[in-house]
Design a protein around this motif. Structure first.
Motif, PDB file in Angstrom:
ATOM      1  N   LYS A  73      -2.534  -4.977  32.368  1.00  0.00           N
ATOM      2  CA  LYS A  73      -3.930  -4.556  32.391  1.00  0.00           C
ATOM      3  C   LYS A  73      -4.643  -5.265  33.535  1.00  0.00           C
ATOM      4  O   LYS A  73      -4.587  -6.498  33.650  1.00  0.00           O
ATOM      5  N   HIS A  74      -5.283  -4.492  34.414  1.00  0.00           N
ATOM      6  CA  HIS A  74      -6.041  -5.078  35.520  1.00  0.00           C
ATOM      7  C   HIS A  74      -7.351  -5.611  34.947  1.00  0.00           C
ATOM      8  O   HIS A  74      -8.195  -4.849  34.488  1.00  0.00           O
ATOM      9  N   VAL A  75      -7.532  -6.935  34.966  1.00  0.00           N
ATOM     10  CA  VAL A  75      -8.690  -7.522  34.303  1.00  0.00           C
ATOM     11  C   VAL A  75      -9.762  -8.031  35.270  1.00  0.00           C
ATOM     12  O   VAL A  75     -10.907  -8.237  34.868  1.00  0.00           O
ATOM     13  N   HIS A  76      -9.386  -8.223  36.546  1.00  0.00           N
ATOM     14  CA  HIS A  76     -10.404  -8.739  37.474  1.00  0.00           C
ATOM     15  C   HIS A  76      -9.989  -8.467  38.909  1.00  0.00           C
ATOM     16  O   HIS A  76      -8.823  -8.632  39.275  1.00  0.00           O
ATOM     17  N   ALA A  77     -10.951  -8.028  39.709  1.00  0.00           N
ATOM     18  CA  ALA A  77     -10.733  -7.876  41.149  1.00  0.00           C
ATOM     19  C   ALA A  77     -11.667  -8.837  41.865  1.00  0.00           C
ATOM     20  O   ALA A  77     -12.892  -8.659  41.844  1.00  0.00           O
ATOM     21  N   GLY A  78     -11.100  -9.867  42.466  1.00  0.00           N
ATOM     22  CA  GLY A  78     -11.903 -10.814  43.237  1.00  0.00           C
ATOM     23  C   GLY A  78     -12.051 -10.328  44.665  1.00  0.00           C
ATOM     24  O   GLY A  78     -11.653  -9.216  45.011  1.00  0.00           O
ATOM     25  N   LYS A  79     -12.633 -11.181  45.503  1.00  0.00           N
ATOM     26  CA  LYS A  79     -12.813 -10.808  46.908  1.00  0.00           C
ATOM     27  C   LYS A  79     -11.456 -10.667  47.595  1.00  0.00           C
ATOM     28  O   LYS A  79     -11.279  -9.834  48.476  1.00  0.00           O
ATOM     29  N   VAL A  80     -10.487 -11.488  47.182  1.00  0.00           N
ATOM     30  CA  VAL A  80      -9.161 -11.469  47.796  1.00  0.00           C
ATOM     31  C   VAL A  80      -8.057 -11.252  46.755  1.00  0.00           C
ATOM     32  O   VAL A  80      -7.106 -10.540  46.997  1.00  0.00           O
ATOM     33  N   ARG A  81      -8.197 -11.841  45.566  1.00  0.00           N
ATOM     34  CA  ARG A  81      -7.136 -11.791  44.559  1.00  0.00           C
ATOM     35  C   ARG A  81      -7.461 -10.825  43.424  1.00  0.00           C
ATOM     36  O   ARG A  81      -8.620 -10.646  43.068  1.00  0.00           O
ATOM     37  N   ASP A  82      -6.389 -10.255  42.878  1.00  0.00           N
ATOM     38  CA  ASP A  82      -6.490  -9.408  41.694  1.00  0.00           C
ATOM     39  C   ASP A  82      -5.778 -10.102  40.544  1.00  0.00           C
ATOM     40  O   ASP A  82      -4.753 -10.774  40.738  1.00  0.00           O
ATOM     41  N   LEU A  83      -6.308  -9.914  39.344  1.00  0.00           N
ATOM     42  CA  LEU A  83      -5.768 -10.575  38.164  1.00  0.00           C
ATOM     43  C   LEU A  83      -5.356  -9.512  37.149  1.00  0.00           C
ATOM     44  O   LEU A  83      -6.126  -8.603  36.838  1.00  0.00           O
ATOM     45  N   TYR A  84      -4.101  -9.653  36.666  1.00  0.00           N
ATOM     46  CA  TYR A  84      -3.557  -8.710  35.692  1.00  0.00           C
ATOM     47  C   TYR A  84      -3.152  -9.479  34.432  1.00  0.00           C
ATOM     48  O   TYR A  84      -2.613 -10.585  34.522  1.00  0.00           O
ATOM     49  N   GLU A  85      -3.396  -8.867  33.293  1.00  0.00           N
ATOM     50  CA  GLU A  85      -2.978  -9.433  32.020  1.00  0.00           C
ATOM     51  C   GLU A  85      -1.619  -8.852  31.662  1.00  0.00           C
ATOM     52  O   GLU A  85      -1.443  -7.626  31.667  1.00  0.00           O
ATOM     53  N   ASP A  86      -0.655  -9.707  31.370  1.00  0.00           N
ATOM     54  CA  ASP A  86       0.690  -9.256  31.027  1.00  0.00           C
ATOM     55  C   ASP A  86       1.150 -10.048  29.812  1.00  0.00           C
ATOM     56  O   ASP A  86       1.673 -11.156  29.941  1.00  0.00           O
ATOM     57  N   GLY A  87       0.912  -9.496  28.642  1.00  0.00           N
ATOM     58  CA  GLY A  87       1.189 -10.229  27.416  1.00  0.00           C
ATOM     59  C   GLY A  87       0.253 -11.416  27.301  1.00  0.00           C
ATOM     60  O   GLY A  87      -0.961 -11.286  27.463  1.00  0.00           O
ATOM     61  N   ASP A  88       0.825 -12.597  27.075  1.00  0.00           N
ATOM     62  CA  ASP A  88      -0.023 -13.796  26.946  1.00  0.00           C
ATOM     63  C   ASP A  88      -0.062 -14.592  28.242  1.00  0.00           C
ATOM     64  O   ASP A  88      -0.477 -15.758  28.261  1.00  0.00           O
ATOM     65  N   THR A  89       0.376 -13.965  29.354  1.00  0.00           N
ATOM     66  CA  THR A  89       0.285 -14.612  30.669  1.00  0.00           C
ATOM     67  C   THR A  89      -0.546 -13.733  31.596  1.00  0.00           C
ATOM     68  O   THR A  89      -0.908 -12.604  31.258  1.00  0.00           O
ATOM     69  N   LEU A  90      -0.816 -14.277  32.772  1.00  0.00           N
ATOM     70  CA  LEU A  90      -1.568 -13.545  33.787  1.00  0.00           C
ATOM     71  C   LEU A  90      -0.754 -13.451  35.067  1.00  0.00           C
ATOM     72  O   LEU A  90       0.057 -14.336  35.360  1.00  0.00           O
ATOM     73  N   LEU A  91      -0.982 -12.392  35.818  1.00  0.00           N
ATOM     74  CA  LEU A  91      -0.421 -12.269  37.161  1.00  0.00           C
ATOM     75  C   LEU A  91      -1.559 -12.382  38.159  1.00  0.00           C
ATOM     76  O   LEU A  91      -2.535 -11.626  38.088  1.00  0.00           O
ATOM     77  N   LEU A  92      -1.466 -13.356  39.047  1.00  0.00           N
ATOM     78  CA  LEU A  92      -2.464 -13.571  40.092  1.00  0.00           C
ATOM     79  C   LEU A  92      -1.863 -13.052  41.392  1.00  0.00           C
ATOM     80  O   LEU A  92      -0.827 -13.563  41.859  1.00  0.00           O
ATOM     81  N   VAL A  93      -2.485 -12.031  41.965  1.00  0.00           N
ATOM     82  CA  VAL A  93      -1.914 -11.337  43.113  1.00  0.00           C
ATOM     83  C   VAL A  93      -2.872 -11.428  44.297  1.00  0.00           C
ATOM     84  O   VAL A  93      -4.032 -10.998  44.202  1.00  0.00           O
ATOM     85  N   ALA A  94      -2.394 -11.994  45.401  1.00  0.00           N
ATOM     86  CA  ALA A  94      -3.221 -12.118  46.603  1.00  0.00           C
ATOM     87  C   ALA A  94      -3.061 -10.859  47.448  1.00  0.00           C
ATOM     88  O   ALA A  94      -1.945 -10.477  47.811  1.00  0.00           O
ATOM     89  N   SER A  95      -4.178 -10.234  47.779  1.00  0.00           N
ATOM     90  CA  SER A  95      -4.171  -9.035  48.615  1.00  0.00           C
ATOM     91  C   SER A  95      -4.232  -9.439  50.091  1.00  0.00           C
ATOM     92  O   SER A  95      -4.304 -10.626  50.427  1.00  0.00           O
ATOM     93  N   ASP A  96      -4.235  -8.462  50.953  1.00  0.00           N
ATOM     94  CA  ASP A  96      -4.397  -8.715  52.386  1.00  0.00           C
ATOM     95  C   ASP A  96      -5.861  -8.636  52.808  1.00  0.00           C
ATOM     96  O   ASP A  96      -6.160  -8.657  54.006  1.00  0.00           O
ATOM     97  N   ARG A  97      -6.759  -8.560  51.819  1.00  0.00           N
ATOM     98  CA  ARG A  97      -8.180  -8.537  52.153  1.00  0.00           C
ATOM     99  C   ARG A  97      -8.612  -9.895  52.700  1.00  0.00           C
ATOM    100  O   ARG A  97      -8.062 -10.932  52.330  1.00  0.00           O
ATOM    101  N   VAL A  98      -9.615  -9.883  53.559  1.00  0.00           N
ATOM    102  CA  VAL A  98     -10.180 -11.134  54.056  1.00  0.00           C
ATOM    103  C   VAL A  98     -11.669 -11.144  53.713  1.00  0.00           C
ATOM    104  O   VAL A  98     -12.376 -10.150  53.897  1.00  0.00           O
ATOM    105  N   SER A  99     -12.127 -12.259  53.162  1.00  0.00           N
ATOM    106  CA  SER A  99     -13.514 -12.402  52.738  1.00  0.00           C
ATOM    107  C   SER A  99     -14.193 -13.472  53.584  1.00  0.00           C
ATOM    108  O   SER A  99     -13.668 -14.580  53.738  1.00  0.00           O
ATOM    109  N   VAL A 100     -15.337 -13.135  54.159  1.00  0.00           N
ATOM    110  CA  VAL A 100     -16.144 -14.112  54.896  1.00  0.00           C
ATOM    111  C   VAL A 100     -17.571 -14.032  54.390  1.00  0.00           C
ATOM    112  O   VAL A 100     -18.068 -12.952  54.087  1.00  0.00           O
TER     113      VAL A 100
END
Length: 278
Positions: free
Chosen positions: A2-29
């Protein structure tokens, strides 16, 4: 998942009782994600951060696995523990530049920490200082003082935030200096894993820190950098007002930025970047 959060650069997914933290190629200034990605940036950030998590093995962190991730996230995703994040951006500064310089020029202090008179852009501080900011879900983070952190989190937690941030900065800066890189400042974040004070998010990357080539350090003006300051400086030169939407990044700036991220990774880790790990 489950996609639970989209940050400026990272996306957070819920996978059972853990999370997946995924860094995109976006750049935030200036707290704005620009519309043009930087190829391989997410993987470079993740791999550098993973290297530092191992370097700081004595500091509890949120990492469960750097390999147990779906194939589409290979190299740029990590499996982490869910933390109750502390709502403070923890910043350590060893050198005066950026927003800290502007505040110093106006008040003689940064986040309530008084500094000696006459300091210039790029000057090394007498000792590293803790200069926290608020953690805004939208818009810009704002400088706060240590006293503000005490009021928000209590003295014991505030002291842990300050002391651990400065410890990570000092040890990381010492290692980087031996490899020709000045870490001028950095941002880290902490949370609670139950009752365990735990390092989360990322650590000492080219997005969360200012990296300068040590052999080109010359106080009195802006320094050459291995980090997204290069994109910040370019974006400012366009006349952009630092509010969304941000400007498209030209191809030559994209490639120069990618090369800077690679150089920082290679100098700090001693490894050769061969592309996104499988």
């Amino acid at each position: 998942m489950k996609h639970v959060h989209a940050g400026k650069v990272r996306d957070l997914y819920e996978d059972g009782d853990t999370l997946l933290l995924v860094a995109s190629d976006r750049v935030s200034v200036y707290d704005v994600a620009l519309p043009t990605p930087i190829p391989e940036k997410g993987a470079l950030l993740t791999q550098l951060s993973n290297w530092w998590f191992e370097f700081f093995a004595d500091v509890p962190n949120h990492v469960l696995s750097v390999t147990d991730v779906p194939a589409e996230f290979a190299g740029r995703g990590i499996r982490v523990k869910p933390l109750k994040m502390i709502q403070v951006e923890c910043i350590a500064r060893g050198y005066l530049t950026g927003g800290g310089l502007k505040e110093y020029q106006s008040t003689g202090a940064v986040s309530g920490v008084a500094l000696p008179p006459g300091l210039r852009d790029g000057d090394k501080l007498p000792e590293p200082i803790f200069t926290p900011t608020s953690k805004a879900s939208e818009g810009h983070d704002e400088p706060i003082t240590f006293a503000d952190v005490v009021n928000q989190e209590g003295r014991e937690v505030a002291e842990q935030l300050r002391d651990r941030t400065l410890d990570i900065y000092l040890r990381g800066a010492e290692h980087a200096a031996r490899n020709g890189v000045i870490i001028a400042d950095t941002k880290v974040e902490f949370g609670w894993d139950g009752d365990v004070f735990t390092l989360g998010d990322e650590v000492l990357t080219s997005d969360s820190s200012r990296f300068w080539p040590a052999d080109q350090w010359e106080p009195g003006h802006a320094q050459p950098s291995f980090d997204k300051q290069f994109v910040r400086d370019w974006s400012t030169s366009t006349g952009w007002d630092k509010e969304p939407p941000g400007p498209q990044i030209p191809a030559d700036i994209v490639e120069a930025t990618r090369r800077k991220y690679i150089e920082a990774y290679e100098l700090i880790t001693g490894r050769t970047w061969t592309g996104i790990p499988n």
